[in-house]
Design an enzyme around this catalytic site. Structure first.
Site, PDB file in Angstrom:
ATOM      1  N   PRO A  87      44.304  50.347  39.109  1.00  0.00           N
ATOM      2  CA  PRO A  87      42.973  50.307  39.267  1.00  0.00           C
ATOM      3  C   PRO A  87      42.707  50.743  38.144  1.00  0.00           C
ATOM      4  O   PRO A  87      41.296  51.100  37.694  1.00  0.00           O
ATOM      5  CB  PRO A  87      42.942  51.041  40.685  1.00  0.00           C
ATOM      6  CG  PRO A  87      44.331  51.656  41.038  1.00  0.00           C
ATOM      7  CD  PRO A  87      44.682  51.084  40.509  1.00  0.00           C
ATOM      8  N   GLU A 114      51.844  56.271  45.093  1.00  0.00           N
ATOM      9  CA  GLU A 114      50.126  55.852  43.791  1.00  0.00           C
ATOM     10  C   GLU A 114      50.810  55.789  42.669  1.00  0.00           C
ATOM     11  O   GLU A 114      50.081  55.600  41.729  1.00  0.00           O
ATOM     12  CB  GLU A 114      49.679  58.133  43.696  1.00  0.00           C
ATOM     13  CG  GLU A 114      50.341  58.520  45.092  1.00  0.00           C
ATOM     14  CD  GLU A 114      49.039  58.105  45.543  1.00  0.00           C
ATOM     15  OE1 GLU A 114      49.190  58.575  46.691  1.00  0.00           O
ATOM     16  OE2 GLU A 114      48.110  58.494  45.086  1.00  0.00           O
ATOM     17  N   ARG A 156      45.403  26.996  39.627  1.00  0.00           N
ATOM     18  CA  ARG A 156      43.834  25.985  39.916  1.00  0.00           C
ATOM     19  C   ARG A 156      43.733  26.029  38.805  1.00  0.00           C
ATOM     20  O   ARG A 156      42.683  24.885  38.314  1.00  0.00           O
ATOM     21  CB  ARG A 156      42.778  26.757  40.367  1.00  0.00           C
ATOM     22  CG  ARG A 156      41.536  27.980  39.885  1.00  0.00           C
ATOM     23  CD  ARG A 156      40.702  28.167  40.985  1.00  0.00           C
ATOM     24  NE  ARG A 156      39.834  27.530  41.002  1.00  0.00           N
ATOM     25  CZ  ARG A 156      38.654  27.168  39.924  1.00  0.00           C
ATOM     26  NH1 ARG A 156      38.877  27.843  39.095  1.00  0.00           N
ATOM     27  NH2 ARG A 156      37.836  26.502  40.024  1.00  0.00           N
ATOM     28  N   ASP A 171      32.771  25.397  35.522  1.00  0.00           N
ATOM     29  CA  ASP A 171      33.244  26.964  37.046  1.00  0.00           C
ATOM     30  C   ASP A 171      32.239  27.948  36.071  1.00  0.00           C
ATOM     31  O   ASP A 171      31.579  27.988  34.752  1.00  0.00           O
ATOM     32  CB  ASP A 171      34.661  27.289  36.580  1.00  0.00           C
ATOM     33  CG  ASP A 171      35.706  27.316  36.695  1.00  0.00           C
ATOM     34  OD1 ASP A 171      36.916  27.557  36.936  1.00  0.00           O
ATOM     35  OD2 ASP A 171      35.789  26.532  38.554  1.00  0.00           O
TER      36      ASP A 171
END
Ligand code: JD8
Length: 306
Positions: A87, A114, A156, A171
Site C-alpha cells: 500500500p 504487516e 491483456r 483503452d
C-alpha cells in the site's frame, strides 16, 4: 513473457488458468510459475513471520525465506524486474502495465501480515531492478489480489492475447505523448497527449448492444446511424461527460496538458494566432471545451490562448 510469483498462498493463483490470461498461458505467450515461500523454510512449522522489532500490532515476514527464495528464483546474473505490491508503493497505472508488458521476465513478491522485512527489498535492489507499487488507496490483507489485478492488466496488452475484436489501442487511461518506457519510472498516471488514442486521459462512456429497445429504453440513435464520424464524436462527448462526473482529477489533467500543449504551440510560441485547430488526441477542441463547460469544467479557449 515469464512471470514468477512468490507467495504463502499458491492456491490464490488458480484463476490465472482461466479466461484470456489462462488461454495466453496455454498458448505459451505467458509462462507462470507460482512458488510457495515456505519451500525456503526449514523448521517444523515452516515459519515465515515473527513479531515486529519496536513493538506494534501484527507480525512481519522474516527476511531469510525471502532472501533464499529470490536467490533461487532469480540467480545472480539474471535480470528480472522484481515487483513488490505494497500500500506504500507508487500508484500502479496503465503506464506501468504497458511498461511491464514490455519486460521479458517479471517476479512478483506477495507479502502478508504487516508486510515483508524492509531489508529484503533493499538487499534485492543491490542486484535487481525493484519496484514497489500499490493498486489503490485501500488496504488489502496481502499482495496476492494486487498481483492478480496486475497480471490481467499486463497480460491483456501482450500481442495476441486480446481477441482481434478487442484492442487495447483505445483503452481508457491510454497514455499520452510519453512512451511506455517513461511509464512508471516518473511520477504521475496517464497524461493525455499526442500519442494517446481517442480516449487518452479519459474514461470510456457506456456501451450498448442488441436489443435496440430494452425495457422501453432505446439505444442512442446515433449508434445506429452508420455515420462513423458522428459516432466517434458522440463517444468522445460521452467519455468527456463521464470523466467529468467520475474523474474530475483526469479532467483537470486534460485541461492542464491542453494548456501546456497550447502554450507550446500557441502564438507565444510562434504557433498559429488562433491556436490552430486543436484536433490532436489529448488536445481539447472547441467542441470538447463546450462539453466540459456544460459538465461544470469551464475551459474557454482564452484560458488556453494565454
Ligand atoms: C501487500 C501485507 C497487508 C498492509 C497492514 C493490512 C497493494 N493497494 C493495496 N492495498 N493493500 C495492499 C497490500 C497489503 C499488504 C501487502 C499489498 C502485504 N499487506 C498489510 C499494511 C497494513 N496489513 C495493496 N498493492
Amino acid at each position: 513473457m515469464r512471470i514468477d510469483i512468490i507467495t504463502i498462498f499458491p492456491a490464490y493463483f488458480g484463476p490465472l488458468s482461466v479466461s484470456l490470461i489462462g488461454k495466453a498461458a496455454e498458448r505459451g505467450d505467458i509462462s507462470f510459475t507460482v512458488h510457495d515461500l515456505r519451500d525456503w523454510t526449514y523448521d517444523v512449522h515452516h515459519t515465515v513471520d515473527d513479531s515486529p522489532f519496536g513493538g506494534g500490532p501484527g507480525m512481519v515476514m522474516k527476511p531469510e525465506p525471502w532472501g533464499e527464495a529470490l536467490d533461487s528464483v532469480a540467480p545472480p546474473g539474471t535480470d528480472p524486474l522484481l515487483v513488490i505490491p505494497t500500500p506504500a508503493g507508487r500508484p500502479f497505472s496503465q503506464r506501468h502495465a504497458a511498461r511491464y508488458a514490455a519486460e521479458p521476465w517479471l517476479i512478483f513478491a506477495c507479502g502478508r501480515y504487516e508486510g515483508i522485512d524492509g531489508r529484503v527489498a533493499d538487499e534485492a535492489r543491490s542486484r535487481l531492478r525493484v519496484e514497489e507499487v500499490s493498486i489503490g488507496d485501500y488496504v488489502l490483507a496481502g499482495g496476492e489480489p494486487a498481483v492478480l489485478v496486475m497480471t490481467e492488466a499486463i497480460g491483456r496488452l501482450l500481442p495476441g492475447v486480446l481477441g482481434n475484436s478487442e484492442s487495447a489501442a483505445d483503452d481508457s487511461f491510454g497514455f499520452g505523448a510519453g512512451s511506455p518506457a517513461e511509464a512508471g519510472s516518473g511520477e504521475g498516471g496517464p497524461r493525455a497527449g499526442a500519442a494517446g488514442g481517442p480516449m487518452a486521459g479519459l474514461v470510456e462512456g457506456p456501451a450498448y448492444t442488441r436489443p435496440r429497445v430494452w425495457r422501453d429504453r432505446p439505444v442512442p440513435p446515433v449508434l445506429l446511424s452508420g455515420d462513423h464520424g458522428a459516432i466517434a464524436r458522440w463517444r468522445r462527448d460521452s467519455a468527456l461527460r463521464r470523466t467529468a462526473q467520475n474523474r474530475p482529477d483526469l479532467v483537470a489533467r486534460l485541461i492542464a496538458d491542453d494548456q501546456a500543449g497550447a502554450a507550446a504551440v500557441g502564438p507565444a510560441a510562434g504557433g498559429p494566432a488562433d491556436g490552430g485547430a486543436a484536433t490532436g488526441p489529448g488536445e481539447l477542441d472547441e467542441h470538447d471545451r463546450a462539453v466540459l463547460a456544460e459538465a461544470g469544467f469551464p475551459v474557454t479557449g482564452e484560458d488556453v490562448a494565454h
